[in-house]
Design a protein around this motif. Sequence first.
Motif, PDB file in Angstrom:
ATOM      1  N   UNK A 337       0.862  -1.142  -0.106  1.00  0.00           N
ATOM      2  CA  UNK A 337       0.092  -0.148   0.126  1.00  0.00           C
ATOM      3  C   UNK A 337       0.909   1.209  -0.072  1.00  0.00           C
ATOM      4  N   UNK A 338       0.504   2.396  -0.958  1.00  0.00           N
ATOM      5  CA  UNK A 338       1.174   3.413  -0.924  1.00  0.00           C
ATOM      6  C   UNK A 338       0.252   4.816  -0.300  1.00  0.00           C
ATOM      7  N   UNK A 339       0.503   4.874   0.917  1.00  0.00           N
ATOM      8  CA  UNK A 339      -0.415   5.955   1.698  1.00  0.00           C
ATOM      9  C   UNK A 339       0.158   7.330   1.586  1.00  0.00           C
ATOM     10  N   UNK A 340      -0.752   8.276   1.547  1.00  0.00           N
ATOM     11  CA  UNK A 340      -0.225   9.664   1.611  1.00  0.00           C
ATOM     12  C   UNK A 340      -1.382  10.513   2.032  1.00  0.00           C
ATOM     13  N   UNK A 341      -0.989  11.967   2.326  1.00  0.00           N
ATOM     14  CA  UNK A 341      -1.912  12.645   2.821  1.00  0.00           C
ATOM     15  C   UNK A 341      -1.205  14.094   2.431  1.00  0.00           C
ATOM     16  N   UNK A 342      -2.222  14.930   2.143  1.00  0.00           N
ATOM     17  CA  UNK A 342      -1.914  16.374   1.424  1.00  0.00           C
ATOM     18  C   UNK A 342      -2.850  17.466   1.633  1.00  0.00           C
ATOM     19  N   UNK A 343      -2.357  18.649   1.387  1.00  0.00           N
ATOM     20  CA  UNK A 343      -3.449  19.788   1.019  1.00  0.00           C
ATOM     21  C   UNK A 343      -2.934  20.501   0.007  1.00  0.00           C
ATOM     22  N   UNK A 359      -8.579  22.151  -0.127  1.00  0.00           N
ATOM     23  CA  UNK A 359      -8.728  20.715   0.091  1.00  0.00           C
ATOM     24  C   UNK A 359      -7.589  20.141   1.037  1.00  0.00           C
ATOM     25  N   UNK A 360      -8.112  19.008   1.826  1.00  0.00           N
ATOM     26  CA  UNK A 360      -7.247  18.056   2.442  1.00  0.00           C
ATOM     27  C   UNK A 360      -7.668  16.756   2.115  1.00  0.00           C
ATOM     28  N   UNK A 361      -6.867  15.913   1.841  1.00  0.00           N
ATOM     29  CA  UNK A 361      -6.912  14.543   1.164  1.00  0.00           C
ATOM     30  C   UNK A 361      -6.147  13.403   1.934  1.00  0.00           C
ATOM     31  N   UNK A 362      -6.723  12.355   2.267  1.00  0.00           N
ATOM     32  CA  UNK A 362      -6.032  11.160   2.375  1.00  0.00           C
ATOM     33  C   UNK A 362      -6.092  10.349   1.140  1.00  0.00           C
TER      34      UNK A 362
END
Length: 584
Positions: A337-343, A359-362
């Motif tokens: 799994x490649x997990x990321x968070x960002x804005x 936006x804020x995303x996971x």
Amino acid sequence: MAAQAADGLKYEVRIDAPGDVRELLQANLDLVRYRGNDRIDRQQLFRMVRAAPEQIRTLVATDGYYSPEVSATLDREAATPVVQVKVAPGEPVRVGELDLVLQGFAPNPEQPADKQFDVNTLKTSWPLKQGEVFRQSEWEAAKRSILRSVVQTRYPRAQLVESQATVDPEQHLANLKVVIDSGPEMRFGELRIEGLKRYPASVVSNLNQIHPGDYYSEAALQSYQSRLQDTGYFASVEVSADTSAILSEQLDAAAMTPEQNAAATMAPLPLLVRVVENKRKNVSAGVGYSTNTGNRASLTYDDLSVFGLRMKSALTLETKKQTATSNFYFPVTPEGYNDSIGASFERSDISGEVTSVTSVAAKRAWGTPLQERNLTLELLTESKTIGGIPSSRSTSLPLTYGVTWRKLDNLLFPTKGYALNAQVGGALLPVLTDEKFIRGYTRGVAYLPLGVKSNAIFRAELGALASGSKNGVPAVYLFRAGGDQSVRGYGYQELGVPLDGAITGGRYVATASAEYQYWFKPQYGAAVFYDAGNAGDTISALHPKSGYGVGGRWKSPVGPINVDVAYGHAVRKYRLHFSLGFTF
């Protein structure tokens, strides 16, 4: 063909032979190769003419002609000597019987039938088929090919121990014998890592899909190396099986018979990964132009270790769109799994509609290049202005699942196969959401070869959104059409729902495209195309708007570059489009 020499003897060589034979002699015959050499005198020319018939027979034999009629004469009376070469190659020798002897390759009683090495498939893969013209270059290539197919798998120490081509010029047949010794089966052992300094070993080990005891596979090594290179952590990566760890056993095996070798059990090969880490921080800037969004300036900053995460941030300023993003990527998990968070923040001004979205995303992504999947949860806050008048402000928390299938002959320059992307999602709960909605979208591209120099490309996209009202649904989840990768001949997202002098997104979209490409050189081609489609709030409003035109194609080092001139039938205008080929 006239010869020009600075100080040496001038002479001509005229070759009377079929086209393929003539090309072979022009490239390799000494009389042609040394023409123009300032050291050639008359005596040396006489010697080459006398030796030419034997050299010609040797050369044409490599092309399958073993019974040629050959003559080489010299006209000494002409002001410039003329060598006349005549070759009647006769009937070519063709491939006869093949005796492919496989030594070793003993079945492993511990493995089920479907896990055994497929000897029958290996034999049928022999590329030089019975009845084909026997050419020396193809004979050598066939031997390399079949040996390569063995050493790439569980027998990396396989050897070609005998090869023989027996030519019968009277029967015009070449009977072939090839003997391959498999050597012992080899398996992978434990993982060893060299070169890590700043990053934990899990950055390397989590991407490893090779397990101790797996059969040796060159494809598995290359796939692992590719995954490590794609992480961005490393300036260079080398993945190999460490044969030096079993050197003493290899020396013992060299003294064994083929039967002993095949039955021998070798120690597992350690899986060795050597890396050179990239510099931790990187800054880059660039300028450019897009026929979709206008002038562009960009600034990127990457840091490979921020609280143990990889950070990628970018600021992009375009005429119609301005974007700032920052994403943090977790190391790949052992499950892949490649997990990321960002804005991110994006402001766009397109066809009279101005939107600002924070936006804020996971995100979680997994799979292979042949099938990629992702799941994204995103919190968006959007303000919208239409026709210069502020019209709405909304919040939404959509969850989207996406999957991409690829079955292509080449991921960078595809000519056969297809790629398909599908998305389904929405904001279904009244949590941080002003307007509930559900959305589905799919797009695909198919490549059809039509010949050695031509192919056809077909594209299509469909999308639909269901909600009680469009107000409150983020504009990014509505649909528009038009632009470089949509309906050419129209501006970027120019096709949609008219509202107060602006073009806004609709609930539905449908587009299609057909393109014919002809490659007049391996790297350069031309295209003609026809696009059609539209976006609207109802299916009945999807009156297709068409665009058609011509373009140029270049297979650049970074991918196919397309330059098109399209005529938008509905707007009666020509438009230039520039794009970088395959996009998903």
